[in-house]
Write an enzyme that holds these catalytic residues in place. Structure first.
Site, PDB file in Angstrom:
ATOM      1  N   CYS A  78      -3.111   5.015 -10.574  1.00 12.79           N
ATOM      2  CA  CYS A  78      -3.135   5.218  -9.116  1.00 12.79           C
ATOM      3  C   CYS A  78      -2.428   6.535  -8.863  1.00 12.79           C
ATOM      4  CB  CYS A  78      -2.403   4.081  -8.397  1.00 12.79           C
ATOM      5  SG  CYS A  78      -2.175   4.405  -6.614  1.00 12.79           S
ATOM      6  N   THR A 124      -1.770   8.097  -5.878  1.00  8.82           N
ATOM      7  CA  THR A 124      -0.826   8.109  -4.755  1.00  8.82           C
ATOM      8  C   THR A 124       0.507   7.492  -5.161  1.00  8.82           C
ATOM      9  OG1 THR A 124      -2.771   7.839  -3.348  1.00  8.82           O
ATOM     10  CG2 THR A 124      -0.632   7.595  -2.287  1.00  8.82           C
ATOM     11  N   ALA A 125       0.449   6.492  -6.044  1.00 14.96           N
ATOM     12  CA  ALA A 125       1.670   5.831  -6.502  1.00 14.96           C
ATOM     13  C   ALA A 125       2.609   6.791  -7.225  1.00 14.96           C
ATOM     14  CB  ALA A 125       1.314   4.666  -7.426  1.00 14.96           C
ATOM     15  N   THR A 174      -6.063  10.614  -1.576  1.00 15.64           N
ATOM     16  CA  THR A 174      -5.697  10.042  -0.275  1.00 15.64           C
ATOM     17  C   THR A 174      -4.997  11.101   0.578  1.00 15.64           C
ATOM     18  OG1 THR A 174      -3.507   9.310  -1.027  1.00 15.64           O
ATOM     19  CG2 THR A 174      -5.336   7.736  -1.270  1.00 15.64           C
ATOM     20  N   ASP A 193       0.845  -1.192   0.000  1.00 15.57           N
ATOM     21  CA  ASP A 193       0.000   0.000   0.000  1.00 15.57           C
ATOM     22  C   ASP A 193       0.888   1.252   0.000  1.00 15.57           C
ATOM     23  OD1 ASP A 193      -1.977   1.908   0.243  1.00 15.57           O
ATOM     24  OD2 ASP A 193      -2.977   0.952   1.944  1.00 15.57           O
ATOM     25  N   ARG A 194       0.561   2.181  -0.863  1.00 14.10           N
ATOM     26  CA  ARG A 194       1.371   3.377  -1.054  1.00 14.10           C
ATOM     27  C   ARG A 194       1.272   4.338   0.131  1.00 14.10           C
ATOM     28  NH1 ARG A 194      -0.704  -0.336  -3.570  1.00 14.10           N
ATOM     29  NH2 ARG A 194      -2.626   0.810  -3.871  1.00 14.10           N
ATOM     30  N   CYS A 231      -8.004  10.324  -6.999  1.00 17.27           N
ATOM     31  CA  CYS A 231      -7.751   8.953  -6.571  1.00 17.27           C
ATOM     32  C   CYS A 231      -8.588   8.083  -7.494  1.00 17.27           C
ATOM     33  CB  CYS A 231      -8.156   8.741  -5.107  1.00 17.27           C
ATOM     34  SG  CYS A 231      -8.080   6.994  -4.632  1.00 17.27           S
ATOM     35  N   LYS A 264     -11.915  -0.205  -2.275  1.00 17.53           N
ATOM     36  CA  LYS A 264     -10.951  -1.310  -2.246  1.00 17.53           C
ATOM     37  C   LYS A 264     -11.566  -2.552  -1.600  1.00 17.53           C
ATOM     38  CE  LYS A 264      -6.805   1.670  -2.028  1.00 17.53           C
ATOM     39  NZ  LYS A 264      -6.178   1.303  -3.301  1.00 17.53           N
TER      40      LYS A 264
END
Lengths: 238, 238
Positions: B84, B86-87, B128, B49-50, B198, B167
């Site tokens: 994604c 946040t990635a 996020t 998880d990022r 997101c 998720k």
């Protein structure tokens, strides 16, 4: 238990591959990202159309299918699935090209039919004309003592039109109505369950549209893949 | 014109990757399988998880992301996309690991904001907590002279709960209602457009749920990928 990685030889067609991916996600018991399965998808719609190749009027898709299978193995797949029924005409050459197992959609469907509709001795097959005429389901069923009924030629054209409507993104109520009529015809001729033997057809026909159990080959293949990847043994082939 | 192949560094999370794949199919002008694009998807939800990694409490996802990017390049991708937001905290290390371009989701979103909502000087960011606190959108916006407003801490918790509900496969009307309230709060504080920053959030909030234009980062990234693959030039970065 370490999960295994599913390789999807996809793009035949792309909407069917999307549906297959969604079914994998829905079938996986997961509450976090990390509990889901690794799935490597080669969505390669450039693979030549299977139907013309089978009837001898189109390019052979096997070299592209073999290349994709090898790519998936190289990328880390532990198993390969092909969410396209007609492509199983070329199954042996794909399986022979890799060292990992390739699930066989007809075998999975017929095994499921025996488990879930044990009383059914006759299955009605909704698939491409090429898949029907090459006997892909007829042979798999015969090995388990099950008979098949196929649409008559005019009805088979209705099935083919429904399949290519999905590929073209043009499904509508009249496409579903036509396929329901074909399904009813097969039931009238003795089918005790119906097989959605083309992975485009879940976009056209739903269980509530037909009066007998509907076996969705894409759903059955997805369930077999999830069972393999999560470690639940596959049904024993007989 | 030969189409290029899109590589998807996916699984972060898997539902967002499914949504991205569907958007690619919907955006591609195609009436046959073969007119669709080859898309190689490494849906690898096992990537750590990022968010915890960014705040220093979880495993670094970069090695797994780099491995996936290299796998996609090796498999034949001409470009990589990461559905994604946040990635993108780890973007540089992924881009540096491969020789093919990796699209940058914030750059694409901000470019699109300038094109489609040129009057907007203030964007509200729904992302996020880790993406917000690390300033991923704030910096990309600042380079184009756009301000951002972020949710206050209590509202940010509502956003995070919505993301993790997707998720976990547990979206419902109360999740949407909560996020609508957060969105309204950002508009009240001057946001002239909102960013679904997101890729889980398209499952929660739709354009009709908010009173200002809604920029869906997953849709924008998919469109940029289709433009690249079909040969229409990408918008020039400035």
């Amino acid at each position: 238990m370490k999960h295994k990685t599913i390789g999807v030889l996809g793009g035949m067609g792309p909407w069917a591959t999307l549906d297959f991916f969604e079914k994998i996600l829905r079938l996986t018991p997961a509450k976090t990202d990390q509990e889901h399965l690794r799935v490597i998808i080669d969505n390669n719609p450039k693979i030549p159309d299977r139907s013309p190749a089978i009837v001898g009027t189109g390019e052979d898709p096997t070299p592209a299918m073999v290349a994709s299978a090898r790519t998936l193995q190289q990328a880390g797949a532990d198993i390969i699935v092909i969410p396209c029924n007609t492509a199983h005409y070329f199954y042996e050459r794909v399986q022979n090209a890799v060292s990992i197992p390739v699930l066989h959609i007809m075998e999975e469907v017929v095994t499921t039919a025996r488990e879930e509709v044990p009383s059914a001795r006759v299955l009605g097959i909704l698939a491409t004309a090429a898949a029907v005429s090459s006997g892909l389901y007829a042979r798999a069923c015969a090995r388990k003592g099950i008979e098949v009924v196929n649409p008559d030629p005019a009805s088979q054209q209705v099935v083919n039109r429904a399949i290519y409507a999905v590929k073209g993104g043009q499904v509508g109520p009249e496409i579903t109505a036509g396929l329901k009529k074909v399904a009813d015809g097969l039931v009238g001729r003795g089918a005790q369950a119906l097989v959605l033997g083309c992975t485009e057809l879940p976009f056209v026909l739903k269980p509530q549209d037909v009066p007998v159990p509907l076996l969705d080959s894409n759903q059955i293949l997805a369930r077999a893949a999830v069972r393999f990847a999560t470690g639940v043994p596959l049904p024993t082939p007989t």
